[in-house]
Design a protein around this motif. Sequence first.
Motif, PDB file in Angstrom:
ATOM      1  N   PRO A 266       0.819  -1.219   0.000  1.00  0.00           N
ATOM      2  CA  PRO A 266       0.000   0.000   0.000  1.00  0.00           C
ATOM      3  C   PRO A 266       0.849   1.262   0.000  1.00  0.00           C
ATOM      4  CG  PRO A 266       0.079  -0.948   2.192  1.00  0.00           C
ATOM      5  CD  PRO A 266       0.769  -1.934   1.289  1.00  0.00           C
ATOM      6  N   ILE A 267       0.285   2.339  -0.542  1.00  0.00           N
ATOM      7  CA  ILE A 267       0.948   3.634  -0.517  1.00  0.00           C
ATOM      8  C   ILE A 267       0.783   4.267   0.857  1.00  0.00           C
ATOM      9  CG2 ILE A 267       0.953   5.978  -1.446  1.00  0.00           C
ATOM     10  CD1 ILE A 267      -0.041   4.911  -4.057  1.00  0.00           C
ATOM     11  N   ASP A 268       1.894   4.666   1.450  1.00  0.00           N
ATOM     12  CA  ASP A 268       1.860   5.463   2.674  1.00  0.00           C
ATOM     13  C   ASP A 268       2.069   6.901   2.250  1.00  0.00           C
ATOM     14  OD1 ASP A 268       2.204   6.781   5.018  1.00  0.00           O
ATOM     15  OD2 ASP A 268       3.809   5.517   5.793  1.00  0.00           O
ATOM     16  N   ASN A 269       0.997   7.663   2.168  1.00  0.00           N
ATOM     17  CA  ASN A 269       1.078   9.021   1.631  1.00  0.00           C
ATOM     18  C   ASN A 269       1.986   9.933   2.446  1.00  0.00           C
ATOM     19  OD1 ASN A 269      -0.571   8.651  -0.614  1.00  0.00           O
ATOM     20  ND2 ASN A 269      -2.418   8.858   0.636  1.00  0.00           N
ATOM     21  N   LYS A 270       2.245   9.557   3.690  1.00  0.00           N
ATOM     22  CA  LYS A 270       3.115  10.374   4.518  1.00  0.00           C
ATOM     23  C   LYS A 270       4.586  10.016   4.330  1.00  0.00           C
ATOM     24  CE  LYS A 270      -0.223  11.267   8.237  1.00  0.00           C
ATOM     25  NZ  LYS A 270      -0.479  11.136   9.679  1.00  0.00           N
ATOM     26  N   ASN A 271       4.844   8.846   3.745  1.00  0.00           N
ATOM     27  CA  ASN A 271       6.229   8.395   3.679  1.00  0.00           C
ATOM     28  C   ASN A 271       6.540   7.645   2.388  1.00  0.00           C
ATOM     29  OD1 ASN A 271       8.675   8.501   4.990  1.00  0.00           O
ATOM     30  ND2 ASN A 271       8.399   6.597   6.088  1.00  0.00           N
ATOM     31  N   TYR A 272       5.807   7.968   1.316  1.00  0.00           N
ATOM     32  CA  TYR A 272       6.061   7.223   0.091  1.00  0.00           C
ATOM     33  C   TYR A 272       7.404   7.596  -0.534  1.00  0.00           C
ATOM     34  CZ  TYR A 272       4.563  11.211  -2.843  1.00  0.00           C
ATOM     35  OH  TYR A 272       4.454  12.422  -3.466  1.00  0.00           O
ATOM     36  N   GLY A 273       8.012   8.708  -0.091  1.00  0.00           N
ATOM     37  CA  GLY A 273       9.329   9.092  -0.583  1.00  0.00           C
ATOM     38  C   GLY A 273      10.375   8.035  -0.270  1.00  0.00           C
ATOM     39  N   LEU A 274      10.314   7.471   0.948  1.00  0.00           N
ATOM     40  CA  LEU A 274      11.274   6.437   1.328  1.00  0.00           C
ATOM     41  C   LEU A 274      11.065   5.165   0.509  1.00  0.00           C
ATOM     42  CD1 LEU A 274      11.369   6.888   5.210  1.00  0.00           C
ATOM     43  CD2 LEU A 274      13.088   7.589   3.527  1.00  0.00           C
ATOM     44  N   SER A 275       9.810   4.850   0.199  1.00  0.00           N
ATOM     45  CA  SER A 275       9.531   3.706  -0.674  1.00  0.00           C
ATOM     46  C   SER A 275      10.131   3.956  -2.053  1.00  0.00           C
ATOM     47  CB  SER A 275       8.028   3.486  -0.800  1.00  0.00           C
ATOM     48  OG  SER A 275       7.438   3.247   0.462  1.00  0.00           O
ATOM     49  N   GLY A 276      10.015   5.199  -2.505  1.00  0.00           N
ATOM     50  CA  GLY A 276      10.541   5.559  -3.818  1.00  0.00           C
ATOM     51  C   GLY A 276      12.040   5.417  -3.908  1.00  0.00           C
ATOM     52  N   VAL A 277      12.749   5.685  -2.813  1.00  0.00           N
ATOM     53  CA  VAL A 277      14.207   5.567  -2.810  1.00  0.00           C
ATOM     54  C   VAL A 277      14.632   4.145  -3.162  1.00  0.00           C
ATOM     55  CG1 VAL A 277      16.249   5.587  -1.325  1.00  0.00           C
ATOM     56  CG2 VAL A 277      14.635   7.496  -1.255  1.00  0.00           C
ATOM     57  N   ASN A 278      14.003   3.168  -2.540  1.00  0.00           N
ATOM     58  CA  ASN A 278      14.366   1.773  -2.818  1.00  0.00           C
ATOM     59  C   ASN A 278      14.014   1.365  -4.243  1.00  0.00           C
ATOM     60  OD1 ASN A 278      15.374   1.309  -0.208  1.00  0.00           O
ATOM     61  ND2 ASN A 278      13.317   0.911   0.577  1.00  0.00           N
ATOM     62  N   ILE A 279      12.855   1.812  -4.708  1.00  0.00           N
ATOM     63  CA  ILE A 279      12.453   1.508  -6.080  1.00  0.00           C
ATOM     64  C   ILE A 279      13.442   2.126  -7.063  1.00  0.00           C
ATOM     65  CG2 ILE A 279      10.687   1.907  -7.842  1.00  0.00           C
ATOM     66  CD1 ILE A 279       8.605   1.827  -5.578  1.00  0.00           C
ATOM     67  N   LEU A 280      13.802   3.382  -6.821  1.00  0.00           N
ATOM     68  CA  LEU A 280      14.706   4.084  -7.727  1.00  0.00           C
ATOM     69  C   LEU A 280      16.099   3.466  -7.717  1.00  0.00           C
ATOM     70  CD1 LEU A 280      15.199   6.333  -9.704  1.00  0.00           C
ATOM     71  CD2 LEU A 280      15.550   7.905  -7.798  1.00  0.00           C
ATOM     72  N   LYS A 281      16.559   3.039  -6.578  1.00  0.00           N
ATOM     73  CA  LYS A 281      17.867   2.373  -6.515  1.00  0.00           C
ATOM     74  C   LYS A 281      17.890   1.136  -7.413  1.00  0.00           C
ATOM     75  CE  LYS A 281      19.519   3.836  -1.951  1.00  0.00           C
ATOM     76  NZ  LYS A 281      19.828   3.387  -0.565  1.00  0.00           N
ATOM     77  N   ASN A 282      16.797   0.390  -7.397  1.00  0.00           N
ATOM     78  CA  ASN A 282      16.720  -0.810  -8.238  1.00  0.00           C
ATOM     79  C   ASN A 282      16.713  -0.455  -9.717  1.00  0.00           C
ATOM     80  OD1 ASN A 282      16.667  -2.629  -6.087  1.00  0.00           O
ATOM     81  ND2 ASN A 282      14.447  -2.497  -5.861  1.00  0.00           N
ATOM     82  N   ILE A 283      16.005   0.607 -10.077  1.00  0.00           N
ATOM     83  CA  ILE A 283      15.964   1.047 -11.468  1.00  0.00           C
ATOM     84  C   ILE A 283      17.353   1.473 -11.929  1.00  0.00           C
ATOM     85  CG2 ILE A 283      15.084   2.829 -13.038  1.00  0.00           C
ATOM     86  CD1 ILE A 283      12.498   2.834 -11.362  1.00  0.00           C
ATOM     87  N   CYS A 284      18.019   2.264 -11.118  1.00  0.00           N
ATOM     88  CA  CYS A 284      19.347   2.758 -11.478  1.00  0.00           C
ATOM     89  C   CYS A 284      20.357   1.625 -11.603  1.00  0.00           C
ATOM     90  CB  CYS A 284      19.826   3.784 -10.452  1.00  0.00           C
ATOM     91  SG  CYS A 284      18.899   5.334 -10.494  1.00  0.00           S
ATOM     92  N   LYS A 285      20.212   0.626 -10.751  1.00  0.00           N
ATOM     93  CA  LYS A 285      21.087  -0.534 -10.839  1.00  0.00           C
ATOM     94  C   LYS A 285      20.793  -1.325 -12.113  1.00  0.00           C
ATOM     95  CE  LYS A 285      22.504  -4.667  -8.259  1.00  0.00           C
ATOM     96  NZ  LYS A 285      22.283  -5.468  -7.025  1.00  0.00           N
TER      97      LYS A 285
END
Length: 407
Positions: A266-285
Amino acid sequence: MKIFLVGGAIRDELLNLPVQDKDWLVIGSTPKIMIQQGYQQVGNGFPVFIHPQSKEEYSLARTEKKYGKGYNGFVTWSTPDITLEQDLQRRDLTINAIARDRQGNIFDPYNGLNDLINRKLRHISIAFKDDPLRVLRVARFAARFAHLNFVIADETKKLMYQMTKNGELLNLTAERIWKETSKALTSYNPQIYFHVLRECGALNVLLPEVNYLFNIPETNQLHPENTGIHTLMSLTIVASLSNSIDVRFATLFHDIGKSITLYNQPIDNKNYGLSGVNILKNICKRWHVPNSVRNLALIVTEFNDLVHTIKSKSPESLVNFFNRIDAWRKPYRINQIAIISEADARGHLGLENVKYHQGKYLRHLFSLAQRITAKEIINKGFYGINILQELNKQRIIAIKNGRSIDY
């Protein structure tokens, strides 16, 4: 032996655009003849030579045939009897298959001139489907020439869709994907690249996380567009504000945390930025994105909404933010973040021209804190860990005393 100027140099010249590089094609020659005339051969693969004076590249005419999968699955051969038409036929688009000889005569066997006039991106032959990289190249050309009203021919769109459906893009290497994408990000209209990829299904193959954003409504009910549309609108805005690939890449992924539901979370609207960090790290890798480009995007993804709400932030939290992003050593990041936040705010239907005061306010508060230097603290007699503590304290005070200015 005949020599022709070919490809992008002719295309851009006819479009009255600056010519970056010149590619020369040599018909009726061999490597031995080229070397005898003073040319220097480049590598042992394609028959490419460097002119002894101009240092420009001269390639012997060649043809190729598909034998395996992916971008490298071709057999290429070059012989003196290969014609100009045969060499040009192996190219991707008609507008890239125009040649001119030394006397100024134009050769256009595949009607590229007509497509230049009619602003069409059209494949030359069915052999287009043999190279999956061409899907990305067409999308990149669409982004590069969108300001000139170029569009992709319907038959080429259909072929790109079919190539994607058949799984051809799965054979692309990360290096080739990033090379085309990075070029697209620095074009006039980078959002067109991702729009084209989405239309033919390629975005779901290459960037399912971004493609999934088109399924997510914006959290603010006042915004009618979904998050995917908002992302491309933000990219459109930021392209008018900055030429930096770092800034544009970070804008593309500023809301990527919302695609967390793609992974059944689920999306945590208060903290979805931290979820995005992990997703983005995987994309960049996955894409082998350089750290110099990745790092700003990670910051923007984590602190997505901070600048929007900056007037409600405490001086303590702001100094902590400046510390976290290493702003004292890299002060340019403040301006980058302000630009991206502005693009995010204006990337909504009806808000494209809104004034974004928070960016100016961020720059103002940082300038206040930046005036307090470690040298001043040391001169006051502080040493060791006390220097940092006092530095933070004085920067907090500086923000408190100067934040009353309204923007």
